[in-house]
Write an enzyme that holds these catalytic residues in place. Structure first.
Site, PDB file in Angstrom:
ATOM      1  N   ALA B 151       5.281  -7.486  -5.813  1.00  0.00           N
ATOM      2  CA  ALA B 151       4.223  -7.825  -6.763  1.00  0.00           C
ATOM      3  C   ALA B 151       4.488  -7.248  -8.143  1.00  0.00           C
ATOM      4  O   ALA B 151       3.648  -7.325  -9.026  1.00  0.00           O
ATOM      5  CB  ALA B 151       2.882  -7.332  -6.232  1.00  0.00           C
ATOM      6  N   HIS B 207      11.989  -1.629  -2.708  1.00  0.00           N
ATOM      7  CA  HIS B 207      12.289  -2.843  -3.471  1.00  0.00           C
ATOM      8  C   HIS B 207      13.797  -2.939  -3.699  1.00  0.00           C
ATOM      9  O   HIS B 207      14.277  -3.043  -4.806  1.00  0.00           O
ATOM     10  CB  HIS B 207      11.532  -2.838  -4.801  1.00  0.00           C
ATOM     11  N   HIS B 227      13.866   6.899   3.550  1.00  0.00           N
ATOM     12  CA  HIS B 227      13.531   5.553   3.990  1.00  0.00           C
ATOM     13  C   HIS B 227      12.321   5.050   3.230  1.00  0.00           C
ATOM     14  O   HIS B 227      11.530   5.831   2.736  1.00  0.00           O
ATOM     15  CB  HIS B 227      13.160   5.586   5.475  1.00  0.00           C
ATOM     16  N   ASP B 258      -0.736   2.354   0.227  1.00  0.00           N
ATOM     17  CA  ASP B 258      -0.321   1.422  -0.824  1.00  0.00           C
ATOM     18  C   ASP B 258      -1.544   0.653  -1.338  1.00  0.00           C
ATOM     19  O   ASP B 258      -1.450  -0.511  -1.723  1.00  0.00           O
ATOM     20  CB  ASP B 258       0.753   0.456  -0.294  1.00  0.00           C
ATOM     21  N   GLY B 294      -3.236  -7.410  -2.095  1.00  0.00           N
ATOM     22  CA  GLY B 294      -2.858  -6.010  -1.895  1.00  0.00           C
ATOM     23  C   GLY B 294      -3.651  -5.378  -0.775  1.00  0.00           C
ATOM     24  O   GLY B 294      -4.542  -5.987  -0.193  1.00  0.00           O
TER      25      GLY B 294
END
Lengths: 268, 372
Positions: B151, B207, B227, B258, B294
Site C-alpha cells: 500500500a 516489501h 524476518h 500493522d 488495512g
C-alpha cells in the site's frame, strides 16, 4: 512413647498434619503467645506439608502466630540452589501459607562464622521460649537432622561433616556429581531436639524399617541417634505399615491396639 | 540491576503466570514498578505483601508490545504531521484497553519533508496511566522494493545509491528510530544494515523480493536482519494455511497489528485524511466498496486469533506479542517477560479465551475491562 501405625504414607502424612493442626489450635496462639514449631526437610514430611497447606487454604489453619525453626542446612550452598533447604521450605511450605517471614528461622549455611551462626540459632530458640513441637524425619541409618551415626546424644546446634554414605546418596540431587555435593551442614543437635516439649518423628517406607526397630526396640545408642528419644517424655513416632517390617509382631499388635486412643489425639 | 526497595508490595494470588516458556500456577509479586522475587523478599528482607490481589485463576502475561502500528483511534502517524505528539498520546492511551503497554509508532513510506516534521516530535518514553510507552519509531520505507510496494506510495519509494548518507538525507535524524524495514536486495544494503545495527537499530526485511533463507543464513552479515513481522491481517486473510505454520517457523515469531487509523473507531463510516472508510464485519473497507484498506485488529484479538487458528499454543501466541518483540528490540532486560527485576508492565487475561481483563504499567492498574 507413642507409636502410631497408619496403613500407608498418605494416611501417615494426614495423621501427622492433623496432629500439628490440633496442637496449634489447642495452644490458642496470639500476638503475645506464639506456637513454636521445629521443622524437617526431605521427602518424608512432604505429604504432611501438603496437608498443612490444604488446611491453610481451606481456612482451617493459620500460621500467623507460629514461629518455625528448621533443623538443618547445607554449608556453602547458594540459598537459591534448588537443593538448598531454604528452597525446599519456600517451595513446599512457606510460599503457600501465611507465616510472617520474620518468624521463619533457618540456619544460614553461608554465614561467615558457622559457630556464631549456630550459637545464635540456639539463642533464638531460647528467646522464643523453646520449641513446643519438634517434627523430624530420619535417615535409613537412624540419623535425625544431620546427627549421623556416632553423633553425641548431648550435641547442640553446630557444623557437621557429612558421612560419605550421605554424600554419595545426595549426589543424585546434584547431577550425579559428587564434587558438587556439600560436604558439611549446620544442624541442630540431638539435645536441641530433646529440649522440645514434644517430638514427633515420621518414619515411612520399608527402607526405614530397620531404623524404626533400632529406635524403639533396642537400647539408646549414639550409632542410631533417633533412639535418644526413648528418653523424651513426650515422643510420637508416626509410621506406615511398611516401616514396621522389622518390628516384632508383638510390638506392632500392642501399638495397633492403642489406635483408638491415638486417634483421639487428632480429634477436634 | 538492583530491585527497587521502595514502594508497595503486591502479591497476585491464584493465577497462572507466563514463566520460562510455560504457563505455571504461581503467585506473582511486584514492588513499585518492578517484578520481584518473593523468595528473596521472604528470606533476605523478611517482608510480606502489603496488598494481596485475588486473580480467580486468571492468566498473567507480560504487557503486549506492538512494533508495527501505523495509527489507531482516527490517528495516522504518517499523516498527522502537524500535531503528531497529540496523536501519539491519543493512541498510547487507547492501546491500554488492548493490553499494549509499549509500541513503536510506524511511519510508512513518506517524503523527506514529512519525516523531518514527524520524527523530532516523537519521544521515547515509559508508559503510565496516560498511555502505553513509546519504544521509538518504526520506519517502514521508503527503501523498499517497488515490486513489493503493497500500500506504499510508489512515487516515494527509492534506493540508497549513495549509501548511508541517503538515509540521513531522507530521514534527517535516526535518533528516535528503533526499527527500520528495508528491502535487502537494494544496492549498498549490506553496508547500511551493518551501520544501522552498530547504531542499535533493528533492521527488518519487508516489501522485499529477497529470498529469506538467503537473508537468514547465507552471506555473512545478514544474520542481523530479521524476518518479516507477522501481520495479523495476513494471517486472517490467508485461507486456512495459517495452521500450516510449522514449529520451526514459530520460534521468534513476532506478531504485529500493522493497524491503521480506523482501528479502535468502532463500526460506521469514518473520514480519515483524504479517504472515507467504513468499518463493518470486523474489517475496514473503502466506503461503498469491499476493498480492504488495512488492519483494524487489536493486539489482543491478534493473539486470540493466533491461538485459535494456528498450531501456536497459548505460550507461543503470547510470546509472539511479548518476548519476541522485546528480543527484536533487545530490551528483554526491561520488558517482554515476567522475569524478576524487569518492569512491572503486564496484563491479566481470561485463562480460557485470553481476552483482556486488566492492564498494568509500572505496577499501576491502568485499564480494567468494563471501562471504556
Amino acid at each position: 512413647m507413642r507409636l502410631v501405625i497408619l496403613d500407608d504414607y498418605d494416611k501417615a502424612s494426614d495423621w501427622a498434619a492433623r496432629y500439628v493442626k490440633k496442637r496449634i489450635h489447642e495452644f490458642k496462639p496470639g500476638p503475645d503467645k506464639y506456637f513454636t514449631l521445629g521443622l524437617p526437610t526431605g521427602s518424608t514430611p512432604l505429604g504432611m506439608y501438603q496437608k498443612l497447606i490444604e488446611f491453610h487454604k481451606s481456612g482451617d489453619l493459620s500460621f500467623k502466630y507460629v514461629k518455625t525453626f528448621n533443623m538443618d542446612e547445607y554449608v556453602n550452598l547458594d540459598r537459591k540452589h534448588p537443593e538448598s533447604y531454604h528452597s525446599f521450605m519456600w517451595n513446599n511450605f512457606f510460599k503457600h501459607i501465611d507465616i510472617d517471614p520474620e518468624n521463619a528461622h533457618l540456619l544460614d549455611g553461608n554465614a561467615p562464622d558457622p559457630v556464631i551462626e549456630c550459637d545464635a540459632f540456639e539463642a533464638k530458640i531460647t528467646e522464643a521460649g523453646g520449641i513446643e513441637l519438634f517434627i523430624g524425619g530420619i535417615g535409613p541409618d537412624g540419623h535425625i537432622a544431620f546427627n549421623e551415626p556416632g553423633s553425641s546424644l548431648a550435641s547442640r546446634t553446630r557444623i557437621k561433616s557429612l558421612a560419605l554414605d550421605t554424600i554419595q546418596a545426595n549426589a543424585r540431587f546434584f547431577g550425579g556429581d559428587i564434587t558438587k555435593v556439600p560436604h558439611q551442614a549446620l544442624t541442630v543437635g540431638v539435645a536441641t531436639v530433646m529440649d522440645a516439649r514434644e517430638v514427633m518423628i515420621i518414619i515411612t517406607g520399608v527402607h526405614k524399617s530397620l531404623a524404626l526397630h533400632k529406635a524403639i526396640e533396642e537400647g539408646i545408642n549414639h550409632m542410631w541417634t533417633v533412639s535418644a528419644f526413648q528418653q523424651h517424655p513426650r515422643t510420637i513416632f508416626v509410621c506406615d505399615e511398611d516401616a514396621t517390617m522389622e518390628l516384632k509382631v508383638r510390638t506392632v499388635k500392642y501399638f495397633k491396639g492403642l489406635m483408638n486412643v491415638h486417634n483421639k489425639l487428632i480429634q477436634e | 540491576m538492583p530491585a527497587a526497595k521502595e514502594g508497595r508490595i503486591t502479591q497476585f494470588r491464584n493465577c497462572l503466570i507466563l514463566w520460562d516458556h510455560h504457563l505455571i500456577r504461581e503467585d506473582f509479586w511486584i514492588r513499585g514498578g518492578k517484578i520481584i522475587d518473593p523468595e528473596k523478599l521472604f528470606y533476605e528482607e523478611q517482608k510480606a505483601a502489603d496488598v494481596v490481589v485475588e486473580c480467580h485463576g486468571a492468566t498473567i502475561a507480560p504487557g503486549f508490545i506492538d512494533v508495527q502500528i501505523n495509527g489507531a483511534f482516527g490517528v495516522d502517524f504518517s499523516v498527522e504531521t502537524d500535531d503528531i505528539r497529540a496523536g501519539v498520546a491519543k493512541v498510547a492511551k487507547g492501546l491500554l484497553s488492548h493490553g499494549v503497554t509499549s509500541f513503536c509508532p510506524t511511519i510508512v513510506t513518506s517524503l523527506p519533508d514529512s519525516y523531518r516534521k514527524i520524527l523530532p516530535q516523537i519521544e521515547r518514553r515509559n508508559g503510565s496511566s496516560k498511555g502505553a510507552g513509546v519504544l521509538g519509531v518504526h520506519l517502514e520505507g521508503p527503501f523498499i522494493s517497488p515490486r513489493e510496494k503493497g500500500a506504499h506510495t510508489p512515487e516515494y519509494i527509492t534506493g540508497f545509491d549513495h549509501g548511508f548518507a541517503d538515509l540521513l538525507t531522507m530521514y534527517g535524524s535516526l535518533d528516535m528510530v528503533s526499527i527500520l524495514t528495508l528491502a535487502p536486495e537494494l544496492d549498498n544494503a549490506l553496508d547500511i544494515v551493518q551501520t544501522l545495527v552498530s547504531k542499535g537499530i533493528t533492521v527488518s526485511v519487508g516489501h522485499s523480493m529477497a529470498n529469506l533463507s538467503e537473508g537468514e543464513g547465507g552471506s555473512e552479515g545478514w544474520s542481523d536482519v530479521h524476518h518479516p513481522l507477522v501481520q495479523c491481517h495476513a494471517a486472517i486473510s490467508s485461507p486456512g494455511p495459517t495452521s500450516g505454520w510449522t514449529s520451526h517457523q514459530r520460534p521468534g515469531l513476532v506478531l504485529v497489528t500493522d493497524a491503521i487509523a480506523a482501528m479502535g473507531l468502532g463500526y460506521g463510516v469514518h473520514r480519515l485524511g483524504h479517504q472515507t472508510i467504513e468499518v463493518r464485519d470486523n474489517k475496514a473497507v473503502i466506503a461503498g466498496t469491499d476493498n480492504l484498506c488495512g488492519s483494524i485488529a487489536t493486539m489482543n484479538q491478534c493473539i486470540q486469533f493466533l491461538y485459535e487458528n494456528t498450531e501456536c499454543d497459548k505460550v507461543e501466541s503470547l510470546e509472539a506479542a511479548t518476548l519476541h518483540p522485546a528480543e527484536l528490540l533487545n530490551i528483554t532486560d526491561r520488558k517482554g517477560t515476567l522475569d524478576y527485576d524487569t518492569d512491572a508492565d503486564f496484563v491479566i487475561l481470561d485463562s480460557n479465551s485470553l481476552s483482556l481483563l486488566k492492564t498494568y504499567i509500572d505496577g499501576e492498574l491502568v485499564w480494567t475491562s468494563g471501562e471504556t
